[in-house]
Design a protein around this motif. Structure first.
Motif, PDB file in Angstrom:
ATOM      1  N   ILE A 178      -9.569   3.201 -10.644  1.00  0.00           N
ATOM      2  CA  ILE A 178      -9.283   2.437  -9.438  1.00  0.00           C
ATOM      3  C   ILE A 178      -8.060   1.532  -9.610  1.00  0.00           C
ATOM      4  O   ILE A 178      -7.703   0.789  -8.716  1.00  0.00           O
ATOM      5  CB  ILE A 178     -10.487   1.564  -9.036  1.00  0.00           C
ATOM      6  N   GLY A 179      -7.453   1.604 -10.780  1.00  0.00           N
ATOM      7  CA  GLY A 179      -6.198   0.890 -10.975  1.00  0.00           C
ATOM      8  C   GLY A 179      -6.316  -0.607 -11.140  1.00  0.00           C
ATOM      9  O   GLY A 179      -5.451  -1.354 -10.693  1.00  0.00           O
ATOM     10  N   CYS A 180      -7.379  -1.069 -11.815  1.00  0.00           N
ATOM     11  CA  CYS A 180      -7.526  -2.512 -11.978  1.00  0.00           C
ATOM     12  C   CYS A 180      -6.704  -3.046 -13.153  1.00  0.00           C
ATOM     13  O   CYS A 180      -6.469  -4.226 -13.257  1.00  0.00           O
ATOM     14  CB  CYS A 180      -8.988  -2.873 -12.167  1.00  0.00           C
ATOM     15  N   ARG A 181      -6.322  -2.172 -14.055  1.00  0.00           N
ATOM     16  CA  ARG A 181      -5.472  -2.496 -15.211  1.00  0.00           C
ATOM     17  C   ARG A 181      -6.151  -3.426 -16.230  1.00  0.00           C
ATOM     18  O   ARG A 181      -5.495  -4.084 -17.011  1.00  0.00           O
ATOM     19  CB  ARG A 181      -4.140  -3.102 -14.752  1.00  0.00           C
ATOM     20  N   TRP A 194       3.065   2.460 -11.238  1.00  0.00           N
ATOM     21  CA  TRP A 194       3.321   1.401 -10.255  1.00  0.00           C
ATOM     22  C   TRP A 194       3.761   1.995  -8.930  1.00  0.00           C
ATOM     23  O   TRP A 194       3.652   1.367  -7.887  1.00  0.00           O
ATOM     24  CB  TRP A 194       4.346   0.410 -10.797  1.00  0.00           C
ATOM     25  N   LYS A 195       4.319   3.208  -8.975  1.00  0.00           N
ATOM     26  CA  LYS A 195       4.673   3.897  -7.734  1.00  0.00           C
ATOM     27  C   LYS A 195       4.339   5.372  -7.904  1.00  0.00           C
ATOM     28  O   LYS A 195       3.926   5.787  -8.992  1.00  0.00           O
ATOM     29  CB  LYS A 195       6.149   3.707  -7.433  1.00  0.00           C
ATOM     30  N   LEU A 247       0.842  -1.205   0.000  1.00  0.00           N
ATOM     31  CA  LEU A 247       0.000   0.000   0.000  1.00  0.00           C
ATOM     32  C   LEU A 247       0.870   1.244   0.000  1.00  0.00           C
ATOM     33  O   LEU A 247       0.583   2.228  -0.673  1.00  0.00           O
ATOM     34  CB  LEU A 247      -0.875   0.019   1.258  1.00  0.00           C
ATOM     35  N   TYR A 255     -11.517  13.557  -2.506  1.00  0.00           N
ATOM     36  CA  TYR A 255     -11.755  12.125  -2.383  1.00  0.00           C
ATOM     37  C   TYR A 255     -13.183  11.769  -2.772  1.00  0.00           C
ATOM     38  O   TYR A 255     -13.439  10.726  -3.349  1.00  0.00           O
ATOM     39  CB  TYR A 255     -11.466  11.669  -0.945  1.00  0.00           C
ATOM     40  N   LYS A 312       0.011   7.565  -7.588  1.00  0.00           N
ATOM     41  CA  LYS A 312       0.327   6.139  -7.772  1.00  0.00           C
ATOM     42  C   LYS A 312      -0.959   5.332  -7.913  1.00  0.00           C
ATOM     43  O   LYS A 312      -2.006   5.715  -7.383  1.00  0.00           O
ATOM     44  CB  LYS A 312       1.179   5.624  -6.626  1.00  0.00           C
ATOM     45  N   GLY A 313      -0.839   4.237  -8.662  1.00  0.00           N
ATOM     46  CA  GLY A 313      -1.976   3.335  -8.772  1.00  0.00           C
ATOM     47  C   GLY A 313      -3.023   3.742  -9.779  1.00  0.00           C
ATOM     48  O   GLY A 313      -4.144   3.257  -9.707  1.00  0.00           O
ATOM     49  N   PHE A 337       0.979   2.410 -16.552  1.00  0.00           N
ATOM     50  CA  PHE A 337       0.438   2.399 -15.198  1.00  0.00           C
ATOM     51  C   PHE A 337       1.443   3.006 -14.229  1.00  0.00           C
ATOM     52  O   PHE A 337       2.647   2.836 -14.390  1.00  0.00           O
ATOM     53  CB  PHE A 337       0.123   0.958 -14.794  1.00  0.00           C
ATOM     54  N   MET A 381      -5.656  -4.151  -6.772  1.00  0.00           N
ATOM     55  CA  MET A 381      -6.051  -2.808  -7.196  1.00  0.00           C
ATOM     56  C   MET A 381      -4.945  -1.790  -6.952  1.00  0.00           C
ATOM     57  O   MET A 381      -4.286  -1.827  -5.919  1.00  0.00           O
ATOM     58  CB  MET A 381      -7.277  -2.352  -6.402  1.00  0.00           C
ATOM     59  N   GLY A 382      -4.831  -0.861  -7.856  1.00  0.00           N
ATOM     60  CA  GLY A 382      -3.885   0.229  -7.656  1.00  0.00           C
ATOM     61  C   GLY A 382      -4.409   1.225  -6.641  1.00  0.00           C
ATOM     62  O   GLY A 382      -3.650   1.847  -5.915  1.00  0.00           O
ATOM     63  N   GLY A 383      -5.728   1.407  -6.606  1.00  0.00           N
ATOM     64  CA  GLY A 383      -6.312   2.373  -5.673  1.00  0.00           C
ATOM     65  C   GLY A 383      -7.431   1.761  -4.870  1.00  0.00           C
ATOM     66  O   GLY A 383      -8.604   2.069  -5.094  1.00  0.00           O
ATOM     67  N   ALA A 392      -8.492   2.402  -2.069  1.00  0.00           N
ATOM     68  CA  ALA A 392      -9.294   3.397  -1.346  1.00  0.00           C
ATOM     69  C   ALA A 392     -10.416   3.934  -2.228  1.00  0.00           C
ATOM     70  O   ALA A 392     -11.411   4.443  -1.739  1.00  0.00           O
ATOM     71  CB  ALA A 392      -8.404   4.541  -0.880  1.00  0.00           C
ATOM     72  N   ARG A 393     -10.239   3.830  -3.538  1.00  0.00           N
ATOM     73  CA  ARG A 393     -11.257   4.378  -4.444  1.00  0.00           C
ATOM     74  C   ARG A 393     -12.246   3.321  -4.913  1.00  0.00           C
ATOM     75  O   ARG A 393     -13.002   3.548  -5.844  1.00  0.00           O
ATOM     76  CB  ARG A 393     -10.563   5.017  -5.654  1.00  0.00           C
ATOM     77  N   LEU A 394     -12.210   2.171  -4.262  1.00  0.00           N
ATOM     78  CA  LEU A 394     -13.094   1.093  -4.717  1.00  0.00           C
ATOM     79  C   LEU A 394     -14.572   1.458  -4.631  1.00  0.00           C
ATOM     80  O   LEU A 394     -15.390   0.849  -5.294  1.00  0.00           O
ATOM     81  CB  LEU A 394     -12.840  -0.174  -3.892  1.00  0.00           C
ATOM     82  N   GLY A 396       3.087   1.263  -3.374  1.00  0.00           N
ATOM     83  CA  GLY A 396       2.368   1.067  -4.622  1.00  0.00           C
ATOM     84  C   GLY A 396       2.669  -0.309  -5.166  1.00  0.00           C
ATOM     85  O   GLY A 396       3.444  -1.074  -4.579  1.00  0.00           O
TER      86      GLY A 396
END
Ligand code: SF4
Lengths: 406, 350
Positions: free
Chosen positions: B239-242, B257-258, A47, B91, B281-282, B255, A120-122, A124-126, A50
């Motif tokens: 949301i970064g699911c790719r 990654w960091k 987390l 947010y 990131k993400g 993407f 997931m990359g994020g 928190a945004r799920l 990343g």
């Protein structure tokens, strides 16, 4: 109101049940908790840094997490397929297996969801995905479908056994009119979750390795081999360590299912291999990478050949009644099959989809320590949940825990 | 766009063409010109209200848990209070595609202000919508490209890409002459003097497909096709699911990654919400045809930087544009046309 009271009492009894056990049980739970904590610690690293903490890159953008997710969807789907014969065909043999099967399905589903979140990359945004407050790309995105079917399936698989347990807990017989429709629904749904998960990959024209009409059916076949194989192993363990009675015939009947599914799976594998290697096209190149390696890049070779050998040996052995009916050997064969399919439906399916990349780049993928620890943590979580569910379920089934009217 | 406007060959894959040209399939948000709301619009507005409720509930929980001390406490400084407030609002903001103009302005203000609070520097961020009768396209002259990679560098600087991992949107493939377009044997990571003997060069990037597979698969509609044909990503909604990355046949997506790193001095301060603003990131990102430039009537940075003139960018709906001249007069082709993605990126040779 009364139901609520019964439920509260059931939860209390369940708490009592899972906190009491013999020494082996406590050690087992302690070990699982430790692995879970270790996985959580590693997840916190991920987390923080990343996803660069994992082995995934722009070239191979899904790895261990999605592999395990794919495999576990199969386990969840297959576990419930045992429900049908038990409840509908009044086949008494299966009854005990079913309770275990549904517990397994719930545990597998929770693991699936955990793997998706870990990927997931994020995370928190799920909430962006929650219909109503977020934006849900339905029906276009197969991932949106998958979220719906998985959660729906989880709901069904919690409610049915809960109803049955609640009834048993009060010493009543469950009313078939209430749960049979649910059982039917869950069986269709089980096929659904697996097909939708296959479509997730199958629908991508960008990845010829997945863009293959056989993917969905093969998912089903392999799942119906791996899932019941796991159930056999679990039943064997339960039989040994608890007073829960599982007759030999139950295990033998389940082993029939495993055998037929494994045979079908093998036929489909042969069909796939034939297509890829008899007249190889540009699109066969991922398969070449998987089975033989490309330009000296051979990371997957040991895995896939282990998988294929285990698969072939186990399937052939299972085919012979004599061998299959020897329970000791059967357990070993089931273990082999389970591992073989875990490799094949996990690593062997997801990673080659990305190799070579769209422009032919061959970049290999190796999971990192963090990734492996998180994965182990999630598996431990699954085992933990399953143990709790199974222990409570068995205690209620055996009448050790009953509702006491005050 | 209607079919009459289409100046290129397109596969008839029996896809029912949506009548609205906007890929997002609805008429709200940035894709809307009408002031009046239609039924769909009203439905799509509901999430905003529900989200407000969700926000309040979450706030309730957090206050209960004492987690938002910084934004509520009287002791902390005004600036940190403001920062926390901005983070809070950011947010919970919605998908850019569904925002009203007012909401867009607000989030742009918040983002610029937050940058100011963090670094003391100002930046300008635009949320300019697509213009009428514009559809962007791109053409690449294979005969001219020498592999200098000036486009790559210009792109990195213009679009604030992560310097630590050397993220690049454009890939230049060095191919062997006499082997044709053999991507498998080409090298997209060369470090030698160019043009190398016996080689030719070909660039790839996001092709801004007219039928983009990445847009279809995104579970939260964080990526979509704008009216002027640019495929964009809302970095705050992703949301970064790719999944989109797996769906792209052209390796067009990158993407984070960091956490991406761009030295403050090098940050391009002329930004667009959907373009080169700083990412986190993400989340996914990719070429946007330099939306911050192209919507202002400029060429993308790669076109400007190319010393050989291999790159042409323009409005496909303008019959007098250079890109149209190329499509009309050259023998153009596109990559992987069999997939039905309809890239708006053509290749040709002199
Ligand atoms: S990575 Fe982001 S843009 Fe891509 S599919 Fe997932 S949510 Fe959508």
């Amino acid at each position: 109101m009364k139901t609520l009271k019964v439920f509260r009492s059931l939860v209390k009894d369940a708490m009592l049940e899972v906190t009491h056990g013999n020494r082996a049980y406590h050690i087992w739970m302690a070990v699982l908790s430790f692995i879970m904590l270790f996985g959580m610690y590693n997840y916190s690293i991920q987390l923080d840094e990343g996803l660069s903490a994992t082995g995934m890159t722009d070239r191979v953008s899904w790895g261990l997490y999605i592999s395990n997710f794919t495999f576990l969807v199969g386990v969840a789907a297959a576990a419930v397929m045992l429900v049908l014969p038990a409840y509908v065909l009044k086949n008494v043999d299966f009854k005990q297996a079913v309770l275990i099967g549904e517990g397994l399905a719930v545990a597998a589903l929770l693991m699936c969801l955990a793997f998706v979140v870990a990927d997931m990359g994020g995370p928190a945004r799920l909430w962006h995905m929650i219909p109503g407050i977020g934006v849900f790309n339905f029906p276009n995105s197969m991932l949106a479908w998958d979220v719906i079917v998985l959660n729906g399936y989880l709901f069904i698989n919690i409610t049915i056994p809960l109803y049955i347990l609640m009834m048993r807990y009060q010493g009543k017989t469950p009313n078939p009119k209430v749960y049979i429709p649910g059982v039917f629904l869950s069986v269709f749904w089980a096929v659904g979750i697996h097909m939708v998960t296959a479509f997730l990959y199958q629908g991508l024209q960008a990845r010829p390795f997945w863009n293959n009409a056989l993917l969905g059916p093969r998912f089903l076949a392999s799942a119906f081999a791996a899932g019941p194989a796991l159930i056999i192993i679990v039943l064997a363990i339960i039989r040994k360590f608890t007073s829960f009675k599982v007759p030999d015939t139950t295990i033998k009947k389940i082993s029939m299912i495993v055998t037929v599914a494994a045979q079908i799976n093998l036929i489909m594998l042969i069909s796939e291999l034939f297509k890829e290697f008899y007249a190889p096209t540009h699109h066969s190149i991922s398969a070449v990478y998987l089975f033989f390696g490309l330009n000296g890049k051979t990371a997957l070779l040991p895995w896939i050949w282990t998988s294929i050998s285990l698969n072939v040996i186990a399937t052939i052995a299972l085919t012979f009644h004599k061998i299959r009916n020897n329970l000791k050997i059967l357990y070993v064969l089931c273990g082999m099959l389970f591992v073989a399919i875990w490799i094949e439906k996990g690593f062997g399916l997801i990673v080659p989809g990305f190799i070579p990349g769209p422009w032919g780049k061959i970049a290999e993928y190796t999971p990192t320590f963090v990734e492996i620890s998180v994965t182990l943590g999630i598996w431990a979580m699954g085992a933990f949940i399953f143990t709790i569910l199974a222990k409570t379920g068995i205690a209620v089934e055996l009448g050790q825990r009953v509702y006491k009217k005050k | 766009m209607s079919n009459e406007n289409k100046k290129w060959f397109s596969l008839n894959l029996n896809r029912s063409k949506k009548t609205d040209s906007c890929g997002c399939g609805n008429n709200s948000g940035s894709c809307s010109d009408q002031k009046e709301k239609d039924g769909y619009d009203q439905i799509m507005d509901v999430p905003m209200d529900r989200r407000a409720a969700f926000k309040k509930i979450t706030a309730g929980f957090l206050i209960g848990a004492g987690a938002v001390n910084s934004s509520c406490s009287v002791i902390s400084g005004d600036e940190s209070k403001e920062k926390a407030n901005i983070e809070w609002e950011e947010y919970f903001k919605g998908n850019y595609k569904l925002m009203t103009n007012e909401e867009k302005d607000k989030t742009v203000d918040r983002l610029t202000r937050s940058y100011e609070l963090r670094t003391g520097k100002n930046l300008s961020m635009s949320s300019k919508d697509a213009e009428e009768d514009v559809l962007f396209g791109y053409a690449f002259n294979i005969s001219k490209c020498q592999g200098y990679m000036d486009c790559v560098n210009a792109c990195v600087e213009e679009n604030n890409q992560d310097r630590a991992t050397e993220m690049q949107y454009i890939r230049i493939h060095e191919m062997d002459e006499g082997k044709g377009f053999n991507f498998e044997e080409s090298d997209d990571n060369y470090y030698h003097e160019v043009p190398a003997d016996g080689h030719f060069y070909m660039g790839t990037q996001c092709f801004h497909c007219d039928n983009p597979p990445c847009v279809e698969v995104c579970p939260v509609q964080a990526t979509w096709k704008e009216k002027d044909g640019i495929v964009v990503i809302d970095y705050d909604w992703c949301i970064g699911c790719r999944y989109c990355m797996a769906a792209c046949p052209y390796d067009g997506r990158r993407f984070n990654w960091k956490t991406p790193e761009v030295p403050e001095k090098e940050v391009n301060k002329k930004q667009h919400y959907l373009g080169n603003r700083l990412r986190k990131k993400g989340v996914m990102e990719k070429c946007t045809f330099c939306i911050q430039r192209s919507r202002e009537g400029q060429n993308p940075a790669c076109v400007e930087a190319c010393p050989t003139g291999s790159r042409t960018f323009g409005n496909l709906l303008d019959p007098k544009s250079n890109i149209r001249w190329i499509l009309d007069n050259k023998k153009v082709f596109r990559l992987k046309e069999d997939l039905g993605t309809e890239p708006k990126f053509w290749y040709y040779m002199d």
